[in-house]
Design a protein around this motif. Sequence first.
Motif, PDB file in Angstrom:
ATOM      1  N   GLU A   7       0.854  -1.175   0.000  1.00 43.66           N
ATOM      2  CA  GLU A   7       0.000   0.000   0.000  1.00 43.66           C
ATOM      3  C   GLU A   7       0.893   1.229   0.000  1.00 43.66           C
ATOM      4  OE1 GLU A   7      -3.502   2.199   2.624  1.00 43.66           O
ATOM      5  OE2 GLU A   7      -2.543   0.391   3.398  1.00 43.66           O
ATOM      6  N   ARG A   8       0.646   2.086  -0.984  1.00 47.48           N
ATOM      7  CA  ARG A   8       1.407   3.315  -1.088  1.00 47.48           C
ATOM      8  C   ARG A   8       0.819   4.330  -0.099  1.00 47.48           C
ATOM      9  NH1 ARG A   8       4.077   5.171  -6.123  1.00 47.48           N
ATOM     10  NH2 ARG A   8       3.408   3.145  -6.895  1.00 47.48           N
ATOM     11  N   ASN A  27       8.832   6.916  -2.007  1.00 42.84           N
ATOM     12  CA  ASN A  27       7.501   6.752  -1.421  1.00 42.84           C
ATOM     13  C   ASN A  27       7.618   6.232   0.001  1.00 42.84           C
ATOM     14  OD1 ASN A  27       5.630   7.133  -3.812  1.00 42.84           O
ATOM     15  ND2 ASN A  27       6.938   5.512  -4.626  1.00 42.84           N
ATOM     16  N   LEU A  28       6.497   6.296   0.701  1.00 37.14           N
ATOM     17  CA  LEU A  28       6.363   5.596   1.976  1.00 37.14           C
ATOM     18  C   LEU A  28       5.394   4.451   1.706  1.00 37.14           C
ATOM     19  CD1 LEU A  28       7.193   5.769   4.997  1.00 37.14           C
ATOM     20  CD2 LEU A  28       5.110   7.080   5.384  1.00 37.14           C
ATOM     21  N   ILE A  29       5.888   3.212   1.853  1.00 34.82           N
ATOM     22  CA  ILE A  29       5.118   2.041   1.426  1.00 34.82           C
ATOM     23  C   ILE A  29       5.026   1.015   2.546  1.00 34.82           C
ATOM     24  CG2 ILE A  29       5.171   0.021  -0.127  1.00 34.82           C
ATOM     25  CD1 ILE A  29       6.133   1.777  -2.328  1.00 34.82           C
ATOM     26  N   SER A  30       3.841   0.463   2.695  1.00 40.28           N
ATOM     27  CA  SER A  30       3.638  -0.658   3.617  1.00 40.28           C
ATOM     28  C   SER A  30       3.629  -1.946   2.819  1.00 40.28           C
ATOM     29  CB  SER A  30       2.308  -0.488   4.357  1.00 40.28           C
ATOM     30  OG  SER A  30       1.976  -1.698   5.021  1.00 40.28           O
ATOM     31  N   TRP A  31       4.563  -2.858   3.128  1.00 36.55           N
ATOM     32  CA  TRP A  31       4.671  -4.145   2.437  1.00 36.55           C
ATOM     33  C   TRP A  31       4.002  -5.220   3.268  1.00 36.55           C
ATOM     34  CZ3 TRP A  31       6.665  -3.710  -2.347  1.00 36.55           C
ATOM     35  CH2 TRP A  31       7.498  -2.617  -2.619  1.00 36.55           C
ATOM     36  N   ASN A  32       3.054  -5.927   2.670  1.00 42.37           N
ATOM     37  CA  ASN A  32       2.371  -7.038   3.341  1.00 42.37           C
ATOM     38  C   ASN A  32       1.781  -6.637   4.685  1.00 42.37           C
ATOM     39  OD1 ASN A  32       2.695  -9.077   1.371  1.00 42.37           O
ATOM     40  ND2 ASN A  32       4.818  -9.375   1.990  1.00 42.37           N
ATOM     41  N   GLY A  33       1.256  -5.413   4.735  1.00 44.05           N
ATOM     42  CA  GLY A  33       0.569  -4.967   5.939  1.00 44.05           C
ATOM     43  C   GLY A  33       1.479  -4.557   7.081  1.00 44.05           C
ATOM     44  N   MET A  54      15.099  -0.060  -3.253  1.00 42.16           N
ATOM     45  CA  MET A  54      15.463  -0.469  -1.909  1.00 42.16           C
ATOM     46  C   MET A  54      14.611   0.273  -0.888  1.00 42.16           C
ATOM     47  SD  MET A  54      19.142   1.431  -2.042  1.00 42.16           S
ATOM     48  CE  MET A  54      19.870   0.359  -0.812  1.00 42.16           C
ATOM     49  N   THR A  55      14.402  -0.376   0.250  1.00 43.17           N
ATOM     50  CA  THR A  55      13.735   0.318   1.339  1.00 43.17           C
ATOM     51  C   THR A  55      14.781   1.007   2.202  1.00 43.17           C
ATOM     52  OG1 THR A  55      13.788  -1.606   2.786  1.00 43.17           O
ATOM     53  CG2 THR A  55      11.848  -1.351   1.397  1.00 43.17           C
ATOM     54  N   LEU A  56      14.368   2.061   2.850  1.00 43.57           N
ATOM     55  CA  LEU A  56      15.264   2.859   3.680  1.00 43.57           C
ATOM     56  C   LEU A  56      14.523   3.255   4.953  1.00 43.57           C
ATOM     57  CD1 LEU A  56      16.437   5.110   0.742  1.00 43.57           C
ATOM     58  CD2 LEU A  56      18.008   3.698   2.072  1.00 43.57           C
ATOM     59  N   THR A  57      15.247   3.296   6.061  1.00 39.38           N
ATOM     60  CA  THR A  57      14.644   3.748   7.308  1.00 39.38           C
ATOM     61  C   THR A  57      14.737   5.270   7.410  1.00 39.38           C
ATOM     62  OG1 THR A  57      16.702   3.680   8.557  1.00 39.38           O
ATOM     63  CG2 THR A  57      15.453   1.625   8.420  1.00 39.38           C
ATOM     64  N   LEU A  58      14.020   5.821   8.376  1.00 46.27           N
ATOM     65  CA  LEU A  58      14.098   7.268   8.591  1.00 46.27           C
ATOM     66  C   LEU A  58      15.529   7.681   8.913  1.00 46.27           C
ATOM     67  CD1 LEU A  58      12.509   9.945   8.893  1.00 46.27           C
ATOM     68  CD2 LEU A  58      12.289   9.415  11.329  1.00 46.27           C
TER      69      LEU A  58
END
Lengths: 78, 78
Positions: A7-8, A27-33, A54-58
Amino acid sequence: MGSIDYERIRQIGTISESSRGWTKQLNLISWNGRSPKFDLRDWAPDNTKMGKGMTLTLDELKALKDLLNQMHELNETV
Amino acid sequence: MGSIDYERIRQIGTISESSRGWTKQLNLISWNGRSPKFDLRDWAPDNTKMGKGMTLTLDELKALKDLLNQMHELNETV
């Protein structure tokens, strides 16, 4: 084969677009809830397909921001 | 199986390190002798293996810098 639900949560911005219409987006994305993560990735036109990224943390984004602000070649004005 | 030759032209910085010693780094890398590109990627300890990541152009880094500098959640001070 499996599937990934995502979910974007927030579109932060686009940093480039290719001649074929793919865009590189943050984007800020939720993967698999799961809890949302920042995500830097290529997307097809209309966001119908996703490419490499790639995903990145804050904290990683904060460190990346500091690095980019220190790079002389990014500070040149026209 | 194939092989990829790469040369690390410049280490710009590290933005995180995992508990297993992998680091997420921004580098300037030449792949297969081609002109160097900026590269955001995970690397194993001692840089012996590379993980997922992406190459970025100078213009993409400039656009990313602008995005990050506009994000309110990255401007919070402790």
